[in-house]
Design a protein around this motif. Sequence first.
Motif, PDB file in Angstrom:
ATOM      1  N   VAL A 139     -66.523 -59.477  17.004  1.00 33.81           N
ATOM      2  CA  VAL A 139     -65.987 -59.067  18.303  1.00 33.81           C
ATOM      3  C   VAL A 139     -67.128 -58.784  19.273  1.00 33.81           C
ATOM      4  N   MET A 140     -66.991 -59.321  20.486  1.00 34.73           N
ATOM      5  CA  MET A 140     -67.951 -59.044  21.554  1.00 34.73           C
ATOM      6  C   MET A 140     -67.339 -58.021  22.513  1.00 34.73           C
TER       7      MET A 140
ATOM      8  N   PHE B   5     -52.892 -62.841  19.098  1.00 41.57           N
ATOM      9  CA  PHE B   5     -54.044 -62.585  18.241  1.00 41.57           C
ATOM     10  C   PHE B   5     -54.809 -61.355  18.714  1.00 41.57           C
ATOM     11  N   ARG B   6     -55.043 -61.269  20.017  1.00 42.32           N
ATOM     12  CA  ARG B   6     -55.766 -60.121  20.563  1.00 42.32           C
ATOM     13  C   ARG B   6     -55.062 -58.817  20.200  1.00 42.32           C
ATOM     14  N   ALA B   7     -53.741 -58.805  20.341  1.00 39.83           N
ATOM     15  CA  ALA B   7     -52.983 -57.595  20.028  1.00 39.83           C
ATOM     16  C   ALA B   7     -53.046 -57.287  18.535  1.00 39.83           C
ATOM     17  N   GLY B   8     -52.926 -58.317  17.712  1.00 39.31           N
ATOM     18  CA  GLY B   8     -52.943 -58.110  16.275  1.00 39.31           C
ATOM     19  C   GLY B   8     -54.272 -57.596  15.762  1.00 39.31           C
TER      20      GLY B   8
ATOM     21  N   GLU C 189     -59.241 -55.224  23.318  1.00 38.44           N
ATOM     22  CA  GLU C 189     -58.838 -54.638  24.594  1.00 38.44           C
ATOM     23  C   GLU C 189     -59.803 -55.046  25.699  1.00 38.44           C
ATOM     24  N   GLY C 190     -59.300 -55.081  26.929  1.00 45.61           N
ATOM     25  CA  GLY C 190     -60.150 -55.319  28.089  1.00 45.61           C
ATOM     26  C   GLY C 190     -60.969 -56.585  27.973  1.00 45.61           C
ATOM     27  N   ALA C 191     -62.293 -56.426  28.142  1.00 45.81           N
ATOM     28  CA  ALA C 191     -63.198 -57.578  28.113  1.00 45.81           C
ATOM     29  C   ALA C 191     -63.599 -57.974  26.697  1.00 45.81           C
ATOM     30  N   GLN C 192     -63.075 -57.284  25.702  1.00 46.55           N
ATOM     31  CA  GLN C 192     -63.406 -57.652  24.327  1.00 46.55           C
ATOM     32  C   GLN C 192     -62.890 -59.056  24.018  1.00 46.55           C
ATOM     33  N   THR C 193     -63.728 -59.827  23.361  1.00 47.76           N
ATOM     34  CA  THR C 193     -63.368 -61.191  22.992  1.00 47.76           C
ATOM     35  C   THR C 193     -64.019 -61.513  21.660  1.00 47.76           C
ATOM     36  N   LEU C 194     -63.784 -62.723  21.169  1.00 40.89           N
ATOM     37  CA  LEU C 194     -64.258 -63.066  19.832  1.00 40.89           C
ATOM     38  C   LEU C 194     -65.382 -64.098  19.892  1.00 40.89           C
ATOM     39  N   ALA C 195     -66.408 -63.900  19.065  1.00 43.57           N
ATOM     40  CA  ALA C 195     -67.497 -64.869  18.929  1.00 43.57           C
ATOM     41  C   ALA C 195     -67.300 -65.750  17.706  1.00 43.57           C
ATOM     42  N   GLY C 196     -66.194 -65.582  17.013  1.00 43.05           N
ATOM     43  CA  GLY C 196     -65.905 -66.375  15.823  1.00 43.05           C
ATOM     44  C   GLY C 196     -65.735 -65.498  14.603  1.00 43.05           C
TER      45      GLY C 196
END
Length: 202
Positions: A102-103, A151-154, A158-165
Motif C-alpha cells: 500500500v502506498m 477492492f479498496r473497501a475490502g 482510504e483517501g490517496a492510499q493506493t496499491l503498488a502491487g
Amino acid sequence: MTSAPSAPSALDVLLSRASTDHLVAPAPDKAQIARILSAGIRAPDHGKIRPWRYVVIKGKHRAAFAELVVRAMIAADPEVPEKKIQKRRERFSEMPMIIALVMALRPEGKIPLDEQKLSVGAGAMNVLNALHAEGFGGFWVSSDFAGEEVFRAGLGLEGAQTLAGFLFVGTPEKPVTGSKRPDIEDYMAIWKGEPVAFGADR
C-alpha cells in the motif's frame, strides 16, 4: 585440517537474489515477517513521509482474499474470461503468503509524488532482499483491479492510499538461479566532463 567455508557476504546475498513464484510452505512466521518488513521501512524517505504500508494475508484468510480479488476483477471488466478468474483465484488462495504493498501518498505535501512512490518501491525491494537473506522467496506482481471501490473497501484503503502491487511470499520450491543478468559494463558509465553513452543503448 580444513577451514570451514566462509559465510556469504551481504553483497553476495544481494547478487544471488532472483524472483520466483514457485513457492511452497512455510512462509515466514509472525516474528520473521515483522523483522523482514522492518527492512522495508529502512528505505530512503525524503521528508519523512513514511508512505509504506504492508498488509499481510496468510492462512485461512487467503481464500477470502482471493474472492475479493475476483470481485474486483469483475468490477473492472464484467466480461473478464472465466479462465483468467480461475487462474487468479488459485494463485491468491494457494500462495503461502501475500503482502499487499500500500502506498500512503500525500499529494498535498511538498515532496513530489514520484519521490514518494520511489520510496515505496525501494521499501518493497528491501523486503524482497530481506526475504532472500532469510531463506525465503518472493515475486512482485501488479494488478489491474486495485483501483476498484470494492477492492479498496475490502482492503481498507482510504483517501490517496493506493496499491503498488503484491508480493507473493513463501519458500522456493527448488533452488533459484534466475536468468543470466546482463553485463554491468553496458549499464554504467564514468563521467569525465563530457556526455556519457551506455552500451545497452547502442
